[in-house]
Write a protein that holds these residues in place. Structure first.
Motif, short mmCIF file in Angstrom:
data_model
loop_
_atom_site.label_atom_id
_atom_site.label_comp_id
_atom_site.label_asym_id
_atom_site.label_seq_id
_atom_site.Cartn_x
_atom_site.Cartn_y
_atom_site.Cartn_z
N MET A 278 37.28 55.32 30.77
CA MET A 278 36.41 53.86 31.77
C MET A 278 38.09 52.50 31.95
O MET A 278 38.79 53.10 30.49
CB MET A 278 35.39 53.52 30.79
N VAL A 279 37.21 52.03 33.03
CA VAL A 279 38.60 50.90 33.03
C VAL A 279 37.22 49.90 33.45
O VAL A 279 36.16 49.34 34.54
CB VAL A 279 38.68 50.96 34.45
N LYS A 280 37.96 48.31 32.87
CA LYS A 280 37.30 47.09 33.06
C LYS A 280 37.54 46.46 34.12
O LYS A 280 38.46 46.21 34.63
CB LYS A 280 37.89 46.72 31.59
N VAL A 281 36.43 45.69 35.51
CA VAL A 281 36.45 45.45 36.35
C VAL A 281 36.09 43.98 36.53
O VAL A 281 34.72 44.53 36.08
CB VAL A 281 35.48 46.85 37.35
N HIS A 282 37.16 43.52 36.82
CA HIS A 282 36.68 42.06 37.10
C HIS A 282 35.98 41.52 38.15
O HIS A 282 36.80 41.83 39.17
CB HIS A 282 38.05 40.63 36.69
N LEU A 283 34.37 41.14 38.92
CA LEU A 283 33.75 40.85 39.83
C LEU A 283 34.39 39.71 40.28
O LEU A 283 34.50 38.69 39.40
CB LEU A 283 32.48 41.05 39.74
N TRP A 284 33.82 39.06 41.42
CA TRP A 284 34.19 37.90 41.99
C TRP A 284 33.05 37.68 42.26
O TRP A 284 31.70 37.60 41.88
CB TRP A 284 35.35 37.98 43.65
N SER A 285 33.70 36.00 42.57
CA SER A 285 31.56 35.02 41.69
C SER A 285 30.10 35.02 42.99
O SER A 285 29.75 35.43 42.30
CB SER A 285 31.98 33.53 42.90
N SER A 286 30.59 35.60 43.94
CA SER A 286 29.02 36.13 44.62
C SER A 286 28.66 37.51 44.69
O SER A 286 27.40 37.85 43.93
CB SER A 286 29.52 36.15 46.66
N ALA A 287 29.66 38.80 43.57
CA ALA A 287 29.03 39.45 43.37
C ALA A 287 28.60 39.54 42.03
O ALA A 287 27.42 39.73 41.41
CB ALA A 287 30.30 40.63 43.00
N ARG A 288 28.97 38.36 40.95
CA ARG A 288 28.99 37.95 40.00
C ARG A 288 27.21 37.30 40.37
O ARG A 288 26.32 38.10 39.39
CB ARG A 288 29.66 36.77 39.29
N SER A 289 27.08 36.59 40.89
CA SER A 289 25.28 36.49 41.67
C SER A 289 24.79 37.22 41.47
O SER A 289 23.10 36.54 41.14
CB SER A 289 25.35 35.02 42.13
N VAL A 290 24.88 37.99 42.08
CA VAL A 290 23.78 39.64 42.90
C VAL A 290 23.72 40.28 41.46
O VAL A 290 22.55 40.67 41.41
CB VAL A 290 25.46 40.16 43.65
N LEU A 291 24.79 39.85 40.67
CA LEU A 291 23.95 41.09 39.02
C LEU A 291 24.16 39.91 37.94
O LEU A 291 24.67 40.06 36.51
CB LEU A 291 25.61 41.60 38.46
N ASP A 292 23.04 38.61 38.28
CA ASP A 292 22.78 37.79 37.53
C ASP A 292 23.89 37.46 36.38
O ASP A 292 24.26 37.30 35.22
CB ASP A 292 21.67 37.87 36.61
N GLY A 293 25.34 36.80 36.96
CA GLY A 293 26.41 36.65 35.66
C GLY A 293 26.93 37.57 34.61
O GLY A 293 27.99 36.84 34.78
N VAL A 294 27.49 38.78 35.54
CA VAL A 294 27.33 39.91 34.74
C VAL A 294 29.20 39.03 35.88
O VAL A 294 29.83 39.33 36.95
CB VAL A 294 27.50 41.33 34.78
N GLU A 295 30.14 39.37 34.74
CA GLU A 295 31.06 38.80 35.21
C GLU A 295 32.15 40.19 35.20
O GLU A 295 33.57 40.06 36.28
CB GLU A 295 32.71 38.05 34.37
N THR A 296 31.89 40.92 34.65
CA THR A 296 33.12 42.79 34.69
C THR A 296 32.03 43.96 34.36
O THR A 296 30.50 43.69 33.57
CB THR A 296 33.83 42.15 32.77
N VAL A 297 32.26 45.18 34.48
CA VAL A 297 32.11 46.07 34.49
C VAL A 297 32.17 47.08 33.83
O VAL A 297 33.76 46.72 34.58
CB VAL A 297 30.74 46.35 35.82
N GLU A 298 32.72 48.23 33.52
CA GLU A 298 33.56 49.29 33.50
C GLU A 298 32.73 50.10 34.16
O GLU A 298 31.83 50.49 34.23
CB GLU A 298 33.13 49.22 31.33
N LEU A 299 33.72 51.41 34.63
CA LEU A 299 33.57 52.34 35.75
C LEU A 299 34.40 53.35 35.15
O LEU A 299 36.09 53.15 34.74
CB LEU A 299 33.75 51.85 36.71
N GLU A 300 34.32 54.45 34.67
CA GLU A 300 35.11 55.84 35.29
C GLU A 300 35.53 55.74 37.06
O GLU A 300 34.64 56.08 37.85
CB GLU A 300 34.39 57.12 34.79
N ALA A 301 36.95 55.97 36.82
CA ALA A 301 37.92 56.04 38.80
C ALA A 301 39.31 56.46 38.32
O ALA A 301 39.59 56.25 37.31
CB ALA A 301 37.31 55.01 38.96
N LYS A 302 39.48 57.17 39.29
CA LYS A 302 41.43 58.06 38.96
C LYS A 302 42.04 56.50 40.50
O LYS A 302 42.76 57.01 40.17
CB LYS A 302 41.04 58.90 39.22
#
Length: 81
Positions: A1-25
């Motif tokens: 998994m990789v830690k992904v930092h989100l931009w401000s408008s994405a954070r607002s859509v996800l109720d303030g979540v700043e980072t997510v973890e995703l599996e991607a190559k």
């Protein structure tokens, strides 16, 4: 998994979540998984997202490789003129 930092408008859509973890190559897979796991971001993914991988910004992300230690930031894609 990789830690992904989100931009401000994405954070607002996800109720303030700043980072997510995703599996991607690669960057394309990352954006596909982002939209699949967070459907609220689908419209923003469709409009275009720039992906910064280890400090290099890719405005048209495709098959740029990502490894689990990569530093990933997502940004709204900028258009110039």
């Amino acid at each position: 998994m990789v830690k992904v930092h989100l931009w401000s408008s994405a954070r607002s859509v996800l109720d303030g979540v700043e980072t997510v973890e995703l599996e991607a190559k690669n960057a394309r897979e990352l954006l596909q998984r982002l939209a699949a796991e967070y459907p609220a971001l689908q419209s923003q993914v469709d409009r275009g997202i720039a992906v910064s991988i280890d400090g290099v910004i890719h405005n048209t992300p495709s098959f740029q490789p990502i490894d689990e230690n990569s530093e990933i930031y997502l940004l709204p894609r900028m258009a110039g003129g």
